[in-house]
Design a protein around this motif. Structure first.
Motif, PDB file in Angstrom:
ATOM      1  N   GLY B  28       0.791  -1.228   0.000  1.00 12.31           N
ATOM      2  CA  GLY B  28       0.000   0.000   0.000  1.00 12.31           C
ATOM      3  C   GLY B  28       0.821   1.276   0.000  1.00 12.31           C
ATOM      4  O   GLY B  28       0.329   2.344   0.348  1.00 12.31           O
ATOM      5  N   ALA B  38       0.572   7.826   9.609  1.00 16.85           N
ATOM      6  CA  ALA B  38      -0.129   6.552   9.481  1.00 16.85           C
ATOM      7  C   ALA B  38      -1.011   6.364  10.689  1.00 16.85           C
ATOM      8  O   ALA B  38      -0.968   7.139  11.641  1.00 16.85           O
ATOM      9  N   VAL B  56       3.282   3.650   4.908  1.00 17.22           N
ATOM     10  CA  VAL B  56       1.895   3.472   4.489  1.00 17.22           C
ATOM     11  C   VAL B  56       1.439   4.785   3.867  1.00 17.22           C
ATOM     12  O   VAL B  56       2.039   5.828   4.116  1.00 17.22           O
ATOM     13  N   ASP B  59      -3.065   8.823   3.457  1.00 20.00           N
ATOM     14  CA  ASP B  59      -4.509   8.779   3.668  1.00 20.00           C
ATOM     15  C   ASP B  59      -5.060   7.481   3.086  1.00 20.00           C
ATOM     16  O   ASP B  59      -5.194   7.338   1.869  1.00 20.00           O
ATOM     17  N   PRO B  60      -5.341   6.522   3.952  1.00 20.91           N
ATOM     18  CA  PRO B  60      -5.774   5.212   3.453  1.00 20.91           C
ATOM     19  C   PRO B  60      -7.109   5.258   2.721  1.00 20.91           C
ATOM     20  O   PRO B  60      -7.456   4.310   2.014  1.00 20.91           O
ATOM     21  N   THR B  61      -7.835   6.361   2.863  1.00 17.71           N
ATOM     22  CA  THR B  61      -9.127   6.427   2.166  1.00 17.71           C
ATOM     23  C   THR B  61      -8.952   6.768   0.688  1.00 17.71           C
ATOM     24  O   THR B  61      -9.898   6.773  -0.084  1.00 17.71           O
ATOM     25  N   GLY B  65      -7.004  -0.790  -0.911  1.00 14.70           N
ATOM     26  CA  GLY B  65      -6.175  -1.575   0.003  1.00 14.70           C
ATOM     27  C   GLY B  65      -5.768  -2.920  -0.563  1.00 14.70           C
ATOM     28  O   GLY B  65      -6.109  -3.283  -1.691  1.00 14.70           O
TER      29      GLY B  65
END
Lengths: 204, 425
Positions: B28, B38, B56, B59-61, B65
């Motif tokens: 990711g 993170a 990472v 912004d994981p949004t 994923g």
């Protein structure tokens, strides 16, 4: 405990099986198998153990000598094997090696007492092991550490004799075999008590 | 630092930073080097630098994923570890970092006497013989066809104490040789019925298939609750914990829950093996040694705050675990004034017999030097002793088995938490 594998039976057969089960239960006035029923049932899984497979693994020796194999050995015979197979880890005379000390003379260091400050207290064959048969059993099952289970019965008798002699328990010429070994009285004999605590509220 | 973060922050494991694998680092990854933000395991945003922490996306949004996988791995941010002994014949559970009461199988403590054997489960067998009407050989799949039973309980090594520990000692090193799992297998009573055990039998020998071929004699008093288990927390028992099957002797010293079980010999007397004579016996008063003292007495330890946490003045939630081999924990008490007064801690359900129970106690620290400690009280009324009371009852030369004294942690003015050093001589 019933196994009904729907995947291997046509639907109708499954229904029939269940009907049958229900009928049997109703007729017997029973509910589904509960603990009471399990108590009585022997399922019969597993297979009879053969005498050979038991003999191959049944290497334990009890204090009364049950389990000791045929064979014999003397301290002198054991000394030679010890130098070749044990001294590297346990020291030439059973002390000073990298691993467990195997020799303590009970005259110098008697049975360890709880009241003594235990710094440097040793507990081994000569002052702490209550049964000579345990020496045989342990060497046969676990030693030499890097090649356990490779010693012959005669070699184990010889090593047991050697260690008992080094610990001043038996004389130099004593032969150890299935008759003599259980008769050896260890310095720590009678000094062990089964856990007899009754009142668990007490700290003891 | 917030106290919750401190709970997850072990200085020891933080110091030996591990190199993150390239694959983990790439997972990711947004491609940015340097410092990124993170989300830590606790859900808080944390700053991570590319040097020691996995990278990472900021912004994981905004990034799709990772896809589904066959076997789950913990987050690369999580690195709890057992601590291994010098000889690697044991390792200890990081008690101070765990939550709840179940020990992840990969962190269950280990103790073995000749390493962890490699066993093919299809070739493994269990022979039950001796005072039985039908000596029987069971395969692992035979055992799985018998009525199954599950039980949550602790297993504790009877040598679970670090006596001469310095101030810089974690709960893991003081008492990390206790771990808890849900075990699944067959009741011993079921197996004994299958083989037709002689009603006159009173002892059995359990033997392992490791290079120590370790053996222990188990008296009949423990047979009702004993099991032969093949599963641990839902999956196969871990190799270190006895794969493919182990004996389970709830509440008793771990060594009697013989791992890699291959043989049970039913008998009418103990076998007096090396592990129940030379070892696992303790000198007691009267010039004798106590033998087959299998039950683990009640014990507890505060896991937070403990070394190496730091705390701040104000409210602190003291947490820990309590357990007893004699049954259920009735109460856990906490003292925040070096043992002068004690308060009942809250116990977290479920309170299972012979199982770790989590306790919690809110305490408002005035910032002054003090010692906090806990004691377990079990359903028999037994109260975990102070070291002084324990030494009085047992004697200084009794060690190293079955020692369960109260553990204290010193909160130093300024906030450092250290082990309260004990004199043992």
């Amino acid at each position: 405990m019933y196994q009904v594998k729907g995947g291997t039976m046509p639907d109708r057969a499954v229904t029939m099986t269940w009907l049958l089960v229900i009928c049997v239960c109703v007729m017997a006035g029973a509910t589904f198998a509960g603990e009471d029923d399990e108590e009585a049932v022997v399922y019969g899984f597993g297979r009879p153990a053969t005498a050979e497979e038991i003999a191959a693994w049944d290497i334990d020796v009890r204090p009364d000598g049950k389990g000791l194999p045929a064979g014999s050995g003397t301290p002198a015979e054991g000394a030679a094997i010890y130098v070749a197979q044990c001294a590297a880890c346990h020291g030439a005379q059973g002390e000073g090696g990298l691993n467990d000390r195997l020799v303590v003379h009970s005259a110098d260091e008697p049975f360890p007492l709880a009241s003594d400050v235990n710094a440097g207290q040793h507990r081994t064959i000569g002052n702490y092991w209550p049964y000579a048969t345990t020496v045989f059993d342990y060497i046969r099952r676990s030693m030499p550490f890097t090649a356990p289970g490779t010693l012959t019965a005669n070699e184990v008798y010889s090593l047991t004799a050697h260690l008992l002699h080094l610990n001043h328990v038996i004389p130099e010429d004593a032969e150890m075999n299935a008759q003599t070994l259980p008769k050896v009285v260890m310095p720590a004999h009678g000094k062990f008590r089964l856990d007899d605590r009754q009142d668990f509220k007490e700290v003891h | 630092m917030a106290q919750d973060d401190a709970k997850n922050n072990d200085k020891t494991s933080g110091e030996k930073q591990r190199n993150v694998t390239r694959r983990a680092a790439l997972v990711g990854m947004a491609g940015a080097a340097g410092t990124v933000l993170a989300r830590g395991a606790d859900g808080q945003e944390v700053q991570v630098s590319s040097g020691s922490r996995p990278q990472v996306p900021p912004d994981p949004t905004k990034v799709i994923g990772r896809l589904a996988s066959e076997f789950g791995e913990r987050s690369p941010f999580e690195r709890l570890e057992r601590v291994t002994s010098f000889s690697r014949s044991s390792s200890e559970t990081p008690l101070q970092n765990l939550h709840g009461t179940i020990t992840p199988a990969a962190l269950h403590f280990e103790r073995h006497h000749a390493g962890v054997p490699s066993i093919d489960p299809d070739k493994h067998k269990l022979i039950i013989h001796g005072m039985v009407s039908q000596p029987t050989t069971f395969s692992v799949s035979d055992l799985k066809r018998l009525p199954a039973a599950s039980r949550i309980c602790f297993i504790e090594c009877s040598g679970n104490l670090f006596r001469d520990a310095p101030e810089q000692t974690t709960a893991q090193l003081i008492a990390g040789m206790t771990s808890q799992s849900e075990w699944t297998g067959v009741m011993l009573s079921t197996l004994l019925r299958e083989v037709g055990a002689d009603p006159g039998a009173s002892w059995l020998l359990a033997e392992g298939a490791d290079a120590a071929v370790l053996t222990r004699s188990i008296p009949k008093a423990f047979w009702d609750e004993a099991m032969v288990v093949y599963a641990q927390n839902g999956e196969a028992v871990r190799p270190e914990n006895g794969y493919p099957i182990r004996f389970l002797n709830p509440g008793c010293e771990g060594n009697t829950s013989v791992k890699w079980l291959r043989r049970i010999e039913v008998s009418d007397q103990p076998f007096m093996t090396r592990e129940e004579t030379s070892k696992y016996t303790e000198p007691v008063k009267g010039g004798v040694s106590r033998q087959f003292s299998l039950v683990m007495d009640a014990r507890s330890i505060i896991t937070y705050p403990s070394y190496p946490n730091t705390v701040e003045k104000g409210w602190i939630e003291v947490q820990g675990i309590a357990w007893s081999g004699r049954g259920k924990i009735a109460a856990a008490e906490v003292s925040t004034d070096d043992g002068k007064t004690w308060q009942r801690a809250a116990l977290q359900d479920p309170i299972l017999p012979k199982a770790h129970v989590r306790f919690r106690h809110m305490f408002k620290w005035d910032g002054k030097d003090t010692v906090i400690m806990s004691r377990a009280i079990d359903e028999t009324g037994y109260i975990q002793p102070t070291r002084a009371a324990f030494m009085q009852a047992r004697g200084p030369g009794s060690g190293p088995y079955h020692q369960n004294p109260i553990t204290g942690w010193r909160l130093k003015a300024g906030g450092d938490v250290v082990y309260r050093v004990e004199e043992w001589a």
